[in-house]
Design an enzyme around this catalytic site. Structure first.
Site, PDB file in Angstrom:
ATOM      1  N   ASN A 139      30.230  36.355  72.565  1.00  0.00           N
ATOM      2  CA  ASN A 139      29.726  37.490  73.331  1.00  0.00           C
ATOM      3  C   ASN A 139      29.380  37.080  74.754  1.00  0.00           C
ATOM      4  O   ASN A 139      30.117  37.374  75.693  1.00  0.00           O
ATOM      5  CB  ASN A 139      28.523  38.112  72.616  1.00  0.00           C
ATOM      6  CG  ASN A 139      28.108  39.417  73.248  1.00  0.00           C
ATOM      7  OD1 ASN A 139      28.760  39.933  74.153  1.00  0.00           O
ATOM      8  ND2 ASN A 139      26.994  39.968  72.791  1.00  0.00           N
ATOM      9  N   ASP A 140      28.300  36.329  74.898  1.00  0.00           N
ATOM     10  CA  ASP A 140      27.853  35.981  76.249  1.00  0.00           C
ATOM     11  C   ASP A 140      28.892  35.169  77.022  1.00  0.00           C
ATOM     12  O   ASP A 140      29.005  35.310  78.234  1.00  0.00           O
ATOM     13  CB  ASP A 140      26.540  35.200  76.174  1.00  0.00           C
ATOM     14  CG  ASP A 140      25.425  36.073  75.611  1.00  0.00           C
ATOM     15  OD1 ASP A 140      25.561  37.308  75.682  1.00  0.00           O
ATOM     16  OD2 ASP A 140      24.444  35.514  75.095  1.00  0.00           O
ATOM     17  N   VAL A 141      29.679  34.336  76.320  1.00  0.00           N
ATOM     18  CA  VAL A 141      30.629  33.464  77.020  1.00  0.00           C
ATOM     19  C   VAL A 141      31.838  34.222  77.563  1.00  0.00           C
ATOM     20  O   VAL A 141      32.666  33.653  78.260  1.00  0.00           O
ATOM     21  CB  VAL A 141      31.112  32.289  76.133  1.00  0.00           C
ATOM     22  CG1 VAL A 141      29.955  31.403  75.745  1.00  0.00           C
ATOM     23  CG2 VAL A 141      31.868  32.790  74.918  1.00  0.00           C
ATOM     24  N   VAL A 142      31.959  35.525  77.229  1.00  0.00           N
ATOM     25  CA  VAL A 142      33.046  36.322  77.802  1.00  0.00           C
ATOM     26  C   VAL A 142      32.493  37.514  78.580  1.00  0.00           C
ATOM     27  O   VAL A 142      33.224  38.442  78.903  1.00  0.00           O
ATOM     28  CB  VAL A 142      34.024  36.845  76.716  1.00  0.00           C
ATOM     29  CG1 VAL A 142      34.851  35.702  76.152  1.00  0.00           C
ATOM     30  CG2 VAL A 142      33.293  37.585  75.610  1.00  0.00           C
TER      31      VAL A 142
ATOM     32  N   ALA B  18      21.651  36.660  74.317  1.00  0.00           N
ATOM     33  CA  ALA B  18      20.836  36.886  75.502  1.00  0.00           C
ATOM     34  C   ALA B  18      20.341  38.333  75.569  1.00  0.00           C
ATOM     35  O   ALA B  18      19.563  38.688  76.441  1.00  0.00           O
ATOM     36  CB  ALA B  18      21.624  36.534  76.753  1.00  0.00           C
TER      37      ALA B  18
END
Lengths: 131, 468
Positions: free
Chosen positions: B391-394, B432
């Site tokens: 999620n956060d890494v994209v 996050a």
């Protein structure tokens, strides 16, 4: 520095410095040549940085378990504290617990590193056309 | 003579340890590296044990056998549990250092006060401080990773947390300084006990405010501490092998923590004292937005037409145990002549490199595991980006939204692909606690459901299509 009688170790200045320090300790107790120890630390750290930055990013998890096993070199200190002829019982008990803990790291660290590395396979068989 | 032989053995062991780490440059030479490490360790143990002053062999043997008995099962944990095992081994390493430091302190202050120089005292304080804070810190980290019930997963914060934590550490350091100034003075024993207790308490309090997403950094920092405590032990025992091996470990932990921090665009202090979980409270009051969803059949059809598919795995993939289904999908796609690559974000797992190991276990060739910087160059040519459990890494917000807590974090450019499929179990936000812009863009289609089931279905559809 007594280079001439050191034989094999003679070429290695740092190793030589230790033995000089060893001889010195016999005369004046508690005088460790801590400068040579700090030198070794600085050099080993720099060497460590040089080697570690080149480690493949693929292998960072096995790297960490391998360094776990390597830093379990604390076994050496633990063996001395556990098995020294002059040390009282209470001290040796602390040593034995430390030895147990670091031996656990030696065994599990090396075994799991090898287990993980075995899984990293090169492409083959399935007919890929990639690099 | 014996002294020289032992030193020679230590010297050879040091060289072998360096070779061992050097082998990790490449998966092809890595196992050779492990063998060099084992040889070095065996040599070091044998040389130490063979010294004439070591006489209590039964004790040593018993402790070693107990260590082996616990070590073997610890090496057989599932790969998803490797971060916990690593944390536990940091705790063991810290414990060994702390106990040896304590033993030497007691020994010297009771029996040979003249041996307890200021240098040695400083080394012991450092060893015990780092050792014991690593013990409790690592156990807390292991507990959080293992999701033990009585350790809260979410970051726990309270007023004046940083002030009190730093105060605690400062107090421990003050005690240490007093000890160094007068190693054998009155009350040295109490000061020493104080250092131990404060270190233990500090370890716990240090980890309490840290959440799951920060674990890769925290584990690396603790790795470094465990190594440095071994270095301190080397200073205490006047042993160069301990210093070199410990320094190698310390350097490794430090480099990995720097890499992890960079991968999240955060500083050390921010990780340790920033309490990332706090942003959770800041809810975005945007209007209700709608995801576009796609069926398995539809997604399979698009995948069949692709020539480059990039799979972006996140920790959710491991949680769903979907690795082997992913391998099936990989097989079906490559069989159809489609190039499949995996885009690995440095913090995709729970420790550095974790995702690579999880995918390697599923027998995905390592040459298809591509790191972030390299794959991002290919993303505009990518036909389908398949986001699984990430999620956060994209999240493109990291590039553009200054107010976002992940702003500045390097991401995998999934949004540049021609089509994006994102598998997501629920519509809730990621770690996050931030909405992901990627999911709402025109070319993104959601596949809702359990990652393992969805990927399995996709693979099945592709296999069916091939036959006809």
């Amino acid at each position: 520095m007594g280079l001439n009688k050191e034989g094999i170790v003679g070429l290695l200045l740092l190793a030589d410095a230790t033995s000089t320090a060893e001889i010195a300790t016999k005369h004046a107790v508690a005088s460790v040549d801590y400068w040579s120890l700090l030198f070794v630390f600085a050099m080993a750290s720099l060497l460590g940085f040089g080697v570690i930055v080149r480690v493949s990013r693929l292998l960072h998890t096995p790297l960490m378990s391998l360094t776990n096993a390597i830093s379990a070199i604390a076994v050496v200190g633990s063996i001395i504290v556990t098995g020294h002829e002059d040390y009282p019982l209470g001290i040796r008990i602390l040593g034995a617990i430390a030895l147990f803990a670091s031996m656990t790291n030696v065994v599990s660290g090396f075994l799991i590193t090898d287990r993980m590395l075995k899984m990293f396979k090169q492409p083959g068989g399935s007919g890929e056309s990639k690099r | 003579m014996m002294h020289h032989l032992v030193q020679l053995a230590y010297l050879v062991a040091t060289v072998l340890f360096v070779f061992s780490l050097h082998g990790m440059n490449d998966p092809k030479t890595a196992r050779r590296g492990v063998r060099a490490g084992i040889l070095a360790m065996a040599l070091a143990i044998a040389a130490t044990w063979a010294q004439p002053s070591i006489t209590h062999h039964g004790w040593i043997l018993a402790a070693i056998i107990a260590g082996i008995a616990v070590g073997i099962p610890l090496s057989k944990v599932p790969l998803t549990a490797v971060p916990q095992r690593t944390a536990i081994s940091h705790a063991f390493g810290g414990l060994a250092a702390g106990l040896v430091g304590t033993a030497k302190f007691v020994l010297w202050s009771v029996y040979e006060p003249e041996e307890l120089s200021q240098f040695r005292m400083a080394a012991i304080v450092l060893e015990v401080l780092l050792g014991f804070l690593t013990v409790t810190g690592s156990l807390m980290a292991a507990g959080k990773l293992q999701e033990v019930k009585w350790i809260p997963q979410r970051p726990v914060t309270y007023p004046f947390q940083n002030v009190s934590n730093i105060g605690l550490l400062a107090l421990a350091v003050l005690f240490g300084v007093l000890l160094v100034l007068n190693p054998t003075g009155p009350g040295a024993g109490f000061l020493f006990a104080g250092v131990i207790l404060l270190a233990l308490a500090f370890g716990v309090l240090l980890i309490i405010p840290i959440g799951g997403a920060d674990m890769p950094t925290v584990i690396s920092i603790l790795n470094s501490y465990a190594g440095l405590s071994a270095v301190a032990m080397g200073f205490v025992l006047d042993n160069k092998l301990l210093i070199t091996a410990g320094a190698l470990d310390g350097a490794s932990g430090l480099i990995l923590s720097i890499m992890m921090c960079r991968a999240m665009n955060r500083s050390f202090t921010n990780v340790l004292f920033g309490a990332f979980g706090q942003v959770q409270a800041v809810a975005v009051d945007s209007e209700v937005r709608h995801y576009k969803s796609e069926t398995i059949e539809g997604a399979a059809q698009v995948l069949e037409q692709a020539s480059l598919v990039v799979i972006i795995p996140g920790y959710g993939l491991a949680v769903a145990q979907a690795q082997h289904r992913v391998r099936e999908l990989y097989d079906q796609l490559t069989k159809a002549g489609i190039t499949v690559k995996f885009a690995i974000h440095p913090v995709a797992g729970r420790m550095p490199g974790h995702m690579n190991v999880l995918l390697a276990e599923a027998e995905i060739p390592y040459s298809d595991l591509i790191e972030m910087d390299e794959i991002n160059a290919d993303m505009p040519q990518c036909d389908v980006a398949l986001v699984i459990g990430a999620n956060d890494v994209v999240n493109p917000a990291a590039r553009s939204v200054k107010s976002s807590p992940i702003y500045g974090m390097p991401i995998i450019d999934a949004d540049k692909a021609k089509t994006v499929f994102a598998i997501k179990r629920s519509k809730s936000p990621g770690f996050a606690g931030i909405d992901n812009e990627l999911y709402f863009q025109d070319r993104t289609f959601m596949l809702f459901g359990d990652a393992k089931a969805v990927v399995g279905e996709l693979a099945k559809h592709l296999a069916g299509g091939d036959g006809h």
